[in-house]
Each structure stands twice: as C-alpha cells, then as structure tokens.
Design an enzyme around this catalytic site. Structure first.
Site, PDB file in Angstrom:
ATOM      1  N   CYS A 273      72.996  48.549  52.890  1.00  0.00           N
ATOM      2  CA  CYS A 273      74.154  49.435  52.777  1.00  0.00           C
ATOM      3  C   CYS A 273      75.267  48.853  53.630  1.00  0.00           C
ATOM      4  O   CYS A 273      75.753  47.760  53.336  1.00  0.00           O
ATOM      5  CB  CYS A 273      73.795  50.873  53.169  1.00  0.00           C
ATOM      6  SG  CYS A 273      73.078  51.066  54.811  1.00  0.00           S
TER       7      CYS A 273
ATOM      8  N   ARG B 258      71.393  54.090  55.552  1.00  0.00           N
ATOM      9  CA  ARG B 258      71.217  54.636  54.205  1.00  0.00           C
ATOM     10  C   ARG B 258      70.180  53.833  53.420  1.00  0.00           C
ATOM     11  O   ARG B 258      69.387  54.387  52.652  1.00  0.00           O
ATOM     12  CB  ARG B 258      72.557  54.643  53.466  1.00  0.00           C
ATOM     13  CG  ARG B 258      73.538  55.683  53.980  1.00  0.00           C
ATOM     14  CD  ARG B 258      74.868  55.600  53.240  1.00  0.00           C
ATOM     15  NE  ARG B 258      75.654  54.444  53.625  1.00  0.00           N
ATOM     16  CZ  ARG B 258      76.785  54.055  53.031  1.00  0.00           C
ATOM     17  NH1 ARG B 258      77.244  54.734  51.992  1.00  0.00           N
ATOM     18  NH2 ARG B 258      77.447  52.999  53.458  1.00  0.00           N
TER      19      ARG B 258
END
Length: 281
Positions: free
Chosen positions: A238, A243
């Site tokens: 990410c 994430r």
C-alpha cells in the site's frame, strides 16, 4: 467465521467481553488515530503507538528482537499469553501488528473481528483507566522475514509469471491521480502510479460494513477473480504496509494462501526510488 483456514485467529466481541478478567489474555489496541486510546479503550487493554513502540530509532525499520522482548515484558506478556489485537479503521494496525508479532514468533495471536467499530456499535464499555501489569519474561525468536518483502525482491520478481502483486490502495492512489492521501502527507512519494503488473484490490473490499471480515466464499471470489490464487507467490503493498497487512492477514489466515509477503516499504519507498519502473493507466 465458518470455513476460514485459521478461525482461531479471530474472536468476536462476546469472547472478548467474557475474557476481560482473564490473566492469560492481553488486549492490545493499535490505532491509526493514536489519540483514540485516551478517549476510551476496552478495559485492560494496553496501547501500541506505532509511531513509537515498534519503530527503530535510526533506520526505517522495526524494533529488533531485544526491543520486541522489552515491549512484551513491559506489558506483562509472556510467551504463553494470548494476545488479542484490535483498533480503528477496520483493524488496519491490528493486522499490521499481527504480521509483525508473527515475525517474532508469538504463537497465540488473535484479532477482534470488527475492531473498535463493532465494540462501540454494540454499546460495550470503554474506560480511560490505563492498566499497569507486572513485567514478564519474554523470549522472541529471530525475526522470520519470509513473510516480509523488500524492494529488491519485488524488483527481481517483476517478470516472474508466478508472481502476483496486489496494490490494496484506493483506485485514485493506484492510478496516480492521488499522490498522497488527504491528511497523510508523510506518506507521500515523488511519483504517483503503481508497481508494474500489480492488481488493484482495495483492502476494504474484504470487509463488511460493520468492519468484520467477509465470508470465505466472498473472499475467494474477490481474489480469484483477479487471478490471485493459492498457487501463486503473492506480494501485497500500500503506502507504508498497514493496509496491505490487512490483506496479508485475509490471504494467509482466512484463506490459507501459503506464499504471501507484505512489502512494508510500499509506495513511499517505490514511488521515490530512482529509475524504479512505474505504471499509470
């Protein structure tokens, strides 16, 4: 949780409520918004500040083995303690912590399915009281970096037909339209776009509206429709790795994919590398 490869890595809010007084369970809150813990947290939970607690003081890296042992000891965690991680943003940093703690060999790790949002939605209790635990003895293993990808490994695999890259950012970040996320200028890079060949599967597609994880059937369809199958060598990324750790957790713990690594250097590194190849639509 039916059908997940490792259902034991998830607990629900009722399980946590039933174990608030269990001395063999330690709750750890890991938030993107580091002020939430002071506003209120699950009784007995300690705070993991990702900006401080698990960062090397000099290089862009995590604490070493000894630093991790000191952190666990400070929280009264032994090797036999069951750790339950939870946080905001559908457990971004809880999953990131799960990934890091796995590297150092902690065996009994769980995530509160739904995180803070689920606990709050059910009207369950919060406290501002900060718990204090007697220091424990903790012995970590040497970091298992087989679940961590580095930039040279990512670059070397760009032409590997068995490699699959998953960019879990938003479509706007993936396209290069959004150079850095609003309110996250520290996660910016020199260039926008994505790593060549990466499939865009935003991390949030794996979550229900209440923050819990989708069913195994739904998850399989999400990834297999993009040719992300268990026989592939998969790398997630990410901007800084939090994430993408959420997607790493889904693939490894819920779907049982055997070859998944999280590239925590992610776009803040790749997007600023001299001569690193970048794709845009």
């Amino acid at each position: 949780m039916s059908g997940y490869t490792h259902p034991e890595t998830l607990v629900d809010t009722s399980w946590v409520a039933d174990h608030l007084q269990d001395p063999n369970v330690r709750l750890i809150e890991a938030d993107e918004d580091i002020l939430l813990y002071e506003i209120g947290h699950i009784p007995g939970a300690v705070k993991l500040d990702w900006h401080v607690d698990v960062q090397d003081l000099v290089s862009r890296d995590f604490v070493d083995k000894e630093g991790f042992e000191r952190l666990m000891s400070r929280w009264g965690i032994s090797n036999d303690t069951t750790i339950v991680l939870y946080g905001d943003k559908n457990n971004w940093y809880a999953a990131y912590s799960f990934w890091l703690f796995t590297q150092y060999g902690h065996k009994s790790l769980k995530i509160l399915n739904g995180g803070r949002a689920k606990w709050e939605a059910e009207g369950r209790p919060y406290t501002k009281e900060v718990p204090h635990y007697a220091p424990a003895t903790y012995h970590a293993q040497d970091a298992d970096e087989s679940i961590r990808a580095f930039r040279d490994q990512v670059a070397a695999g760009l032409k590997d037909p068995n490699r699959r890259l998953i960019d879990v950012r938003s479509p706007q970040e993936y396209s290069g339209e959004l150079l850095h996320m609003v309110n996250y200028p520290q996660e910016g890079a020199q260039r926008g776009g994505h790593i060549p060949g990466a499939k865009n599967i935003p991390w949030a597609t794996a979550a229900n509206s209440d923050g819990t994880f989708k069913s195994v059937e739904e998850l399989r369809q999400i990834y297999e429709d993009k040719d992300i199958t268990p026989d592939k060598d998969v790398v997630t990324y990410c901007r800084i790795g939090e994430r993408s750790a959420h997607t790493w957790f889904v693939l490894t713990q819920l779907l049982g994919y055997p070859q998944v690594r999280n590239y925590d250097g992610s776009w803040t590194e790749w997007g600023s590398l001299v001569r690193a190849p970048i794709e845009k639509p």
